[in-house]
Design a protein around this motif. Structure first.
Motif, mmCIF file in Angstrom:
data_model
loop_
_atom_site.group_PDB
_atom_site.id
_atom_site.type_symbol
_atom_site.label_atom_id
_atom_site.label_comp_id
_atom_site.label_asym_id
_atom_site.label_seq_id
_atom_site.Cartn_x
_atom_site.Cartn_y
_atom_site.Cartn_z
ATOM 1 N N ILE A 276 26.031 -33.607 10.627
ATOM 2 C CA ILE A 276 26.105 -34.989 11.127
ATOM 3 C C ILE A 276 26.160 -35.962 9.955
ATOM 4 N N LYS A 277 25.391 -35.647 8.928
ATOM 5 C CA LYS A 277 25.383 -36.497 7.726
ATOM 6 C C LYS A 277 26.766 -36.513 7.067
ATOM 7 N N GLU A 278 27.385 -35.333 7.000
ATOM 8 C CA GLU A 278 28.726 -35.244 6.403
ATOM 9 C C GLU A 278 29.712 -36.091 7.218
ATOM 10 N N ARG A 279 29.567 -35.998 8.529
ATOM 11 C CA ARG A 279 30.455 -36.743 9.412
ATOM 12 C C ARG A 279 30.264 -38.242 9.239
ATOM 13 N N LYS A 280 29.018 -38.655 9.049
ATOM 14 C CA LYS A 280 28.719 -40.087 8.879
ATOM 15 C C LYS A 280 29.390 -40.659 7.634
ATOM 16 N N LYS A 281 29.639 -39.777 6.655
ATOM 17 C CA LYS A 281 30.321 -40.250 5.442
ATOM 18 C C LYS A 281 31.737 -40.703 5.773
ATOM 19 N N ILE A 282 32.308 -40.084 6.814
ATOM 20 C CA ILE A 282 33.692 -40.401 7.167
ATOM 21 C C ILE A 282 33.744 -41.474 8.255
ATOM 22 N N ILE A 283 32.907 -41.283 9.282
ATOM 23 C CA ILE A 283 32.929 -42.234 10.398
ATOM 24 C C ILE A 283 31.753 -43.188 10.229
ATOM 25 N N LYS A 284 32.066 -44.453 9.981
ATOM 26 C CA LYS A 284 30.988 -45.395 9.643
ATOM 27 C C LYS A 284 30.063 -45.678 10.826
ATOM 28 N N THR A 285 30.633 -46.150 11.944
ATOM 29 C CA THR A 285 29.762 -46.342 13.107
ATOM 30 C C THR A 285 29.891 -45.101 13.979
ATOM 31 N N ASP A 286 28.808 -44.422 14.094
ATOM 32 C CA ASP A 286 28.860 -43.171 14.844
ATOM 33 C C ASP A 286 27.726 -43.179 15.871
ATOM 34 N N PHE A 287 27.721 -42.180 16.719
ATOM 35 C CA PHE A 287 26.670 -42.103 17.723
ATOM 36 C C PHE A 287 25.329 -41.793 17.071
ATOM 37 N N ILE A 288 24.285 -42.230 17.742
ATOM 38 C CA ILE A 288 22.946 -41.870 17.268
ATOM 39 C C ILE A 288 22.485 -40.686 18.114
ATOM 40 N N ILE A 289 22.194 -39.608 17.458
ATOM 41 C CA ILE A 289 21.846 -38.394 18.206
ATOM 42 C C ILE A 289 20.344 -38.151 18.091
ATOM 43 N N LEU A 290 19.671 -38.130 19.217
ATOM 44 C CA LEU A 290 18.216 -37.935 19.193
ATOM 45 C C LEU A 290 17.860 -36.505 18.773
ATOM 46 N N ASP A 291 16.691 -36.367 18.162
ATOM 47 C CA ASP A 291 16.235 -35.037 17.742
ATOM 48 C C ASP A 291 16.163 -34.051 18.904
ATOM 49 N N GLU A 292 15.811 -34.562 20.078
ATOM 50 C CA GLU A 292 15.705 -33.653 21.236
ATOM 51 C C GLU A 292 17.056 -32.974 21.529
ATOM 52 N N VAL A 293 18.139 -33.669 21.198
ATOM 53 C CA VAL A 293 19.471 -33.097 21.425
ATOM 54 C C VAL A 293 19.740 -31.969 20.421
ATOM 55 N N LEU A 294 19.396 -32.252 19.168
ATOM 56 C CA LEU A 294 19.609 -31.230 18.139
ATOM 57 C C LEU A 294 18.787 -29.989 18.453
ATOM 58 N N TYR A 295 17.579 -30.248 18.878
ATOM 59 C CA TYR A 295 16.685 -29.159 19.214
ATOM 60 C C TYR A 295 17.246 -28.337 20.373
ATOM 61 N N PHE A 296 17.793 -29.052 21.330
ATOM 62 C CA PHE A 296 18.385 -28.393 22.491
ATOM 63 C C PHE A 296 19.581 -27.525 22.074
ATOM 64 N N LEU A 297 20.461 -28.102 21.261
ATOM 65 C CA LEU A 297 21.635 -27.335 20.803
ATOM 66 C C LEU A 297 21.198 -26.105 20.019
ATOM 67 N N ALA A 298 20.320 -26.329 19.068
ATOM 68 C CA ALA A 298 19.954 -25.246 18.155
ATOM 69 C C ALA A 298 19.161 -24.158 18.847
ATOM 70 N N SER A 299 18.430 -24.520 19.901
ATOM 71 C CA SER A 299 17.680 -23.450 20.548
ATOM 72 C C SER A 299 18.523 -22.745 21.606
ATOM 73 N N THR A 300 19.570 -23.411 22.074
ATOM 74 C CA THR A 300 20.423 -22.758 23.059
ATOM 75 C C THR A 300 21.401 -21.814 22.385
ATOM 76 N N ILE A 301 21.949 -22.265 21.251
ATOM 77 C CA ILE A 301 22.917 -21.418 20.540
ATOM 78 C C ILE A 301 22.244 -20.919 19.285
ATOM 79 N N ASN A 302 21.857 -19.655 19.315
ATOM 80 C CA ASN A 302 20.914 -19.236 18.284
ATOM 81 C C ASN A 302 21.448 -18.198 17.310
ATOM 82 N N ASP A 303 22.745 -17.907 17.372
ATOM 83 C CA ASP A 303 23.218 -16.934 16.391
ATOM 84 C C ASP A 303 24.286 -17.521 15.483
#
Ligand code: ADP
Ligand code: MG
Length: 444
Positions: A276-303
């Motif tokens: 997300i940080k890398e993407r922010k370097k390119i796209i100046k105004t970007d969505f704000i993604i809550l930690d709960e979302v990251l946690y959800f993604l990372a725990s759902t897709i685990n390999d």
């Protein structure tokens, strides 16, 4: 004969001695990529002289003998203000097939890739001198190709004289077939024995076509003898590649071997944050993604991290559609679930004891290893019991399997733990809510 000697010899044969002294003595070898040799000439007039008198001829010569072409680069001091600038001009003129975004900086380190990372870094620091060959293996999507490019990119930025060549084993085989078809096998060998650094991906496919591994063996040995760095990636340890010739296997094992293991939840979240940080370097105004979302993604897709990135991109794509003009919108868990429903429906079926343990460890700020110890302090015992409860409810594992995975507990202990959680849920409505929210996390 090395390529630079070959080129100088060609000039010697085609020039009288004074011209040779005047022009050729001052050229320097910069490097060689998969199809171009870069030669440095001292200034613009020298550049013009070579282009006018030899541009075509030298290319014809090299095309015939090695299937390479030459690129002259002026390294005139006046043309640029400092040596660094000279180098960056040369680098820009160098062609390489590396992906710039895959660097050591953009790679997240963790316990499971520590050794692979440090070997790779050391190889980029001292090409040909530390681990040669370096062999990295892992399951798919854990960062092998990323590291391979990172090595290449760092070698380019550290040295003006080495140009790494990245290619997949299929590229290598296809090219070999092509050369063979044109009756040019020796040129194939010459070409690859004159490159500076070989970064070769997915070597497990080498055994599919008989003749190629023979050529590979030859090229491999020649490069190692010249102390040129080779880095190899594969989805298997050399011992586990079926039909790999023994002599090649032995060679693979003589440098450094490192694997990458699947990442824990914490690292998967760190990787998402990095992306997300890398993407922010390119796209100046970007969505704000809550930690709960990251946690959800990372725990759902685990390999597989590629899948994890895919899910992040899907989420962002969906957000783009939905909130076209409102780039600073906050994306929450409900939105993520909606966006990823089709993907999660698939992954839902694969709730495992591992994912449960990672989930519990994260919730209670423990390590997953804590859940697998005999330590019965309340801080660990209760989360462990909740973990066992979830494992029974959400997976098909037997009581003894669950006991085994939670620190070698007897199946009666597991039964006792589940009973205890049931009892607590009956007595304490907050606790009930909490455990139910865990269950629905996995099953919604
Ligand atoms: P492999 O070659 O092992 O199949 P890749 O190198 O293609 O995997 O990685 C897949 C994706 O996951 C890439 O976009 C890569 O940047 C990312 N990735 C994997 N591991 C890491 C890591 N440790 N840090 C950052 N990105 C990673
Ligand atoms: Mg790969």
């Amino acid at each position: 004969m090395d390529i630079f000697t070959d080129i100088k010899k060609y000039f010697q044969e085609n020039l009288d001695e004074p011209s040779y002294q005047k022009w050729v003595e001052s050229i320097s070898y910069i490097g060689c990529s998969a199809d171009i040799v870069f030669l440095g000439v001292p200034n613009a007039s020298s550049l013009n002289w070579f282009k006018n008198n030899f541009g075509k001829r030298i290319n014809e010569h090299l095309k015939q003998s090695r299937n390479l072409s030459v690129r002259f680069v002026s390294i005139d001091e006046d043309e640029c203000e400092s040596i660094t600038e000279t180098r960056s001009i040369i680098k820009k003129k160098m062609e390489s097939n590396l992906q710039k975004k895959y660097t050591f900086d953009s790679f997240v380190q963790s316990d499971s890739n520590r050794i692979a990372y440090s070997f790779a870094y050391s190889v980029s620091e001292f090409p040909g001198k530390s681990y040669n060959p370096l062999y990295i293996f892992s399951d798919v999507g854990l960062g092998k190709t990323h590291l391979l490019h990172a090595i290449g990119n760092r070698i380019i930025s550290n040295s003006k004289s080495l140009i790494p060549v990245y290619l997949t084993t299929s590229d290598f085989m296809n090219e070999y077939v092509e050369f063979t078809r044109m009756n040019k096998r020796p040129e194939f060998i010459k070409k690859y024995t004159s490159i500076d650094v070989l970064l070769i991906d997915d070597i497990q496919y080498i055994t599919r076509w008989g003749g190629t591994s023979e050529q590979f063996y030859y090229i491999f040995n020649s490069l190692i003898q010249q102390e040129k760095q080779i880095v190899i990636c594969s989805d298997k340890h050399p011992d586990n590649i079926p039909d790999l010739e023994n002599r090649i296997r032995t060679r693979f094992e003589m440098g450094g071997i490192a694997d990458i293991l699947p990442y824990d939840l914490e690292t998967r979240i760190a990787i998402l944050k990095k992306k997300i940080k890398e993407r922010k370097k390119i796209i100046k105004t970007d969505f704000i993604i809550l930690d709960e979302v990251l946690y959800f993604l990372a725990s759902t897709i685990n390999d597989n991290i590629r899948k994890l990135e895919g899910s992040l991109n899907r989420l962002l794509g969906y957000a783009d559609l939905k909130f076209a003009d409102k780039k600073d919108t906050t994306l929450n868990l409900a939105f993520a679930k909606e966006a990823l429903k089709p993907i999660i429906d698939i992954t839902k079926k694969t709730v495992t004891i591992d994912t449960i343990q990672e989930f519990i460890a994260e919730k209670f700020s423990l390590k997953t290893t804590d859940l697998k110890t005999k330590n019965n302090s309340p801080k660990i015992a209760l989360p462990r019991q909740i973990g066992m409860y979830l494992a029974k409810k959400l997976t098909k594992s037997s009581l003894s399997e669950i006991g085994y995975r939670f620190g070698g507990k007897h199946h009666t202990t597991v039964l006792h733990s589940i009973g205890k959680i049931d009892k607590l849920m009956n007595e304490d409505s907050d606790f009930l809510k909490k455990v139910n929210s865990y269950v629905s996390f996995f099953s919604e």
